[in-house]
Design a protein around this motif. Structure first.
Motif, PDB file in Angstrom:
ATOM      1  N   LEU A 158       1.894   4.413   9.312  1.00 47.62           N
ATOM      2  CA  LEU A 158       3.279   4.898   9.369  1.00 47.62           C
ATOM      3  C   LEU A 158       3.507   6.124   8.479  1.00 47.62           C
ATOM      4  O   LEU A 158       4.617   6.626   8.397  1.00 47.62           O
ATOM      5  CB  LEU A 158       4.250   3.786   8.947  1.00 47.62           C
ATOM      6  CG  LEU A 158       4.523   2.685   9.971  1.00 47.62           C
ATOM      7  CD1 LEU A 158       5.375   1.586   9.350  1.00 47.62           C
ATOM      8  CD2 LEU A 158       5.208   3.225  11.224  1.00 47.62           C
ATOM      9  N   GLY A 159       2.464   6.559   7.773  1.00 43.85           N
ATOM     10  CA  GLY A 159       2.599   7.727   6.907  1.00 43.85           C
ATOM     11  C   GLY A 159       3.178   7.388   5.550  1.00 43.85           C
ATOM     12  O   GLY A 159       3.676   8.277   4.849  1.00 43.85           O
ATOM     13  N   GLY A 160       3.114   6.111   5.149  1.00 37.54           N
ATOM     14  CA  GLY A 160       3.604   5.713   3.824  1.00 37.54           C
ATOM     15  C   GLY A 160       2.591   6.064   2.736  1.00 37.54           C
ATOM     16  O   GLY A 160       1.561   6.698   3.000  1.00 37.54           O
ATOM     17  N   LYS A 161       2.890   5.627   1.512  1.00 40.05           N
ATOM     18  CA  LYS A 161       1.999   5.999   0.400  1.00 40.05           C
ATOM     19  C   LYS A 161       1.476   4.774  -0.346  1.00 40.05           C
ATOM     20  O   LYS A 161       0.827   4.911  -1.375  1.00 40.05           O
ATOM     21  CB  LYS A 161       2.736   6.934  -0.563  1.00 40.05           C
ATOM     22  CG  LYS A 161       4.029   6.347  -1.090  1.00 40.05           C
ATOM     23  CD  LYS A 161       4.715   7.277  -2.067  1.00 40.05           C
ATOM     24  CE  LYS A 161       6.049   6.741  -2.526  1.00 40.05           C
ATOM     25  NZ  LYS A 161       6.205   5.281  -2.632  1.00 40.05           N
ATOM     26  N   ASP A 162       1.721   3.583   0.190  1.00 40.68           N
ATOM     27  CA  ASP A 162       1.348   2.370  -0.534  1.00 40.68           C
ATOM     28  C   ASP A 162       0.075   1.754   0.034  1.00 40.68           C
ATOM     29  O   ASP A 162       0.108   0.719   0.714  1.00 40.68           O
ATOM     30  CB  ASP A 162       2.510   1.373  -0.499  1.00 40.68           C
ATOM     31  CG  ASP A 162       3.722   1.951  -1.196  1.00 40.68           C
ATOM     32  OD1 ASP A 162       3.550   2.489  -2.302  1.00 40.68           O
ATOM     33  OD2 ASP A 162       4.825   1.890  -0.629  1.00 40.68           O
ATOM     34  N   HIS A 163      -1.043   2.437  -0.219  1.00 39.67           N
ATOM     35  CA  HIS A 163      -2.323   1.920   0.251  1.00 39.67           C
ATOM     36  C   HIS A 163      -3.414   2.379  -0.707  1.00 39.67           C
ATOM     37  O   HIS A 163      -3.246   3.363  -1.433  1.00 39.67           O
ATOM     38  CB  HIS A 163      -2.622   2.402   1.673  1.00 39.67           C
ATOM     39  CG  HIS A 163      -2.114   3.789   1.952  1.00 39.67           C
ATOM     40  ND1 HIS A 163      -2.705   4.917   1.436  1.00 39.67           N
ATOM     41  CD2 HIS A 163      -1.036   4.212   2.649  1.00 39.67           C
ATOM     42  CE1 HIS A 163      -2.033   5.981   1.825  1.00 39.67           C
ATOM     43  NE2 HIS A 163      -0.995   5.589   2.547  1.00 39.67           N
ATOM     44  N   PHE A 164      -4.512   1.622  -0.695  1.00 40.78           N
ATOM     45  CA  PHE A 164      -5.656   1.937  -1.549  1.00 40.78           C
ATOM     46  C   PHE A 164      -6.802   2.468  -0.684  1.00 40.78           C
ATOM     47  O   PHE A 164      -6.747   2.387   0.549  1.00 40.78           O
ATOM     48  CB  PHE A 164      -6.098   0.685  -2.313  1.00 40.78           C
ATOM     49  CG  PHE A 164      -5.011   0.084  -3.162  1.00 40.78           C
ATOM     50  CD1 PHE A 164      -4.552   0.736  -4.304  1.00 40.78           C
ATOM     51  CD2 PHE A 164      -4.437  -1.126  -2.819  1.00 40.78           C
ATOM     52  CE1 PHE A 164      -3.553   0.191  -5.082  1.00 40.78           C
ATOM     53  CE2 PHE A 164      -3.429  -1.680  -3.593  1.00 40.78           C
ATOM     54  CZ  PHE A 164      -2.992  -1.028  -4.726  1.00 40.78           C
TER      55      PHE A 164
END
Ligand SMILES: C[S@@+](CC[C@H](N)C(=O)[O-])C[C@H]1O[C@@H](n2cnc3c(N)ncnc32)[C@H](O)[C@@H]1O
Length: 264
Positions: free
Chosen positions: A25-31
């Motif tokens: 989704l283009g978010g920023k909460d991932h490693f």
């Protein structure tokens, strides 16, 4: 991921379906581990990002339909990381007294969702929906959900992480068994396309921190709505709810079927 903070219980060597979805989704909460696995999914399913956005748009449309029908309490099972168009944001302009319980197994999703809760009429429950009683008996659910009035139960893009051995119909029934007339049941569930080999894709999700129930037939998905009348246009491709999309769609290996049912 924004900052170095990692909530307790997160194993940075194990990908998470919640954070892979955030990546799509283009978010920023991932490693890193999530991004690598998500890229593997993109190999087998190049337009997964577009499908993720359509899935999110369906969630909004389903919530609006329930709120417009007068529903003012929602349980969002497998709610994921907070992203645009969270349930309360969509429902409250229609029903300002809406109460929402978000449920997820992923500690990162729950921590972020909790940080963004606007008030005491919204709550996050960190639970595995494979044990419905953990959700139903949670203090937040007892406090916010009044089963004597209609409830909307959302299972948006989560049932394909539940194995048949974990009895998805039984999980749904544990909730819907309490839901009175006027209640809504909304879901999207992945289905395969017999012209394609989907095994690589299903494998890419294995070990992403949840079960991997895989793909289900349209009939299996329709059966999940037993006891509910499907609202128009019925159980359709996620791009076609509530209106058929004008877009020329590629022949996808995997489709998400979407539907909203109302308890008569
Ligand atoms: C693809 S995301 C969907 C997020 C959101 N429902 C949406 O459609 O935008 C699937 C979510 O289901 C959650 N999930 C998977 N298995 C679960 C389980 N057994 N119990 C609770 N949540 C689960 C994952 O952590 C993830 O956040």
């Amino acid at each position: 991921m924004g900052g170095d903070w990692v909530p307790p219980g997160v194993d940075l060597s194990v990908p998470s379906a919640a954070r892979m979805y955030d990546y799509f989704l283009g978010g920023k909460d991932h490693f890193k581990v999530d991004r690598e696995r998500a890229e593997q999914v993109i190999q087998g399913f190049p337009d997964v990002r577009e499908v993720a956005r359509a899935n999110r748009a369906f969630l909004g449309a389903a919530v609006r339909a329930a709120a417009e029908a007068g529903v003012r309490q929602f349980i969002d099972l497998g709610a994921g990381l907070p992203t645009q168009g969270h349930v309360h944001e969509v429902a409250r302009p229609i029903r300002p007294d809406t109460r929402v319980v978000y449920v997820d197994i992923d500690p990162v999703a729950c921590a972020h969702a909790r940080a963004l809760l606007p008030d005491a009429a919204t709550a996050v429950v960190d639970a595995d929906i494979r044990r419905p009683s953990d959700v139903l008996d949670a203090p937040e659910v007892r406090e916010l959900i009044d089963w004597s009035e209609p409830v909307a139960l959302l299972l948006i893009s989560v049932l394909h992480f539940i194995d048949d051995a974990d009895d998805p119909a039984g999980i749904i029934g544990a909730f819907t068994g309490r839901m009175v007339s006027g209640s809504h049941l909304a879901m999207t569930v992945a289905t395969g396309n017999e012209d394609h080999d989907t095994s690589r894709l299903v494998d890419a999700y294995k070990g992403s921190g949840t079960g991997s129930g895989g793909l289900r037939s349209p009939q299996q998905i329709a059966d999940f709505f037993t006891g509910f009348d499907l609202l128009a246009p019925g159980l359709v491709d996620v791009f076609d709810w509530p209106e058929p999309s004008a877009e020329q769609r590629p022949d996808r290996a995997i489709r998400l079927l979407a539907g909203v049912g109302r308890r008569p």
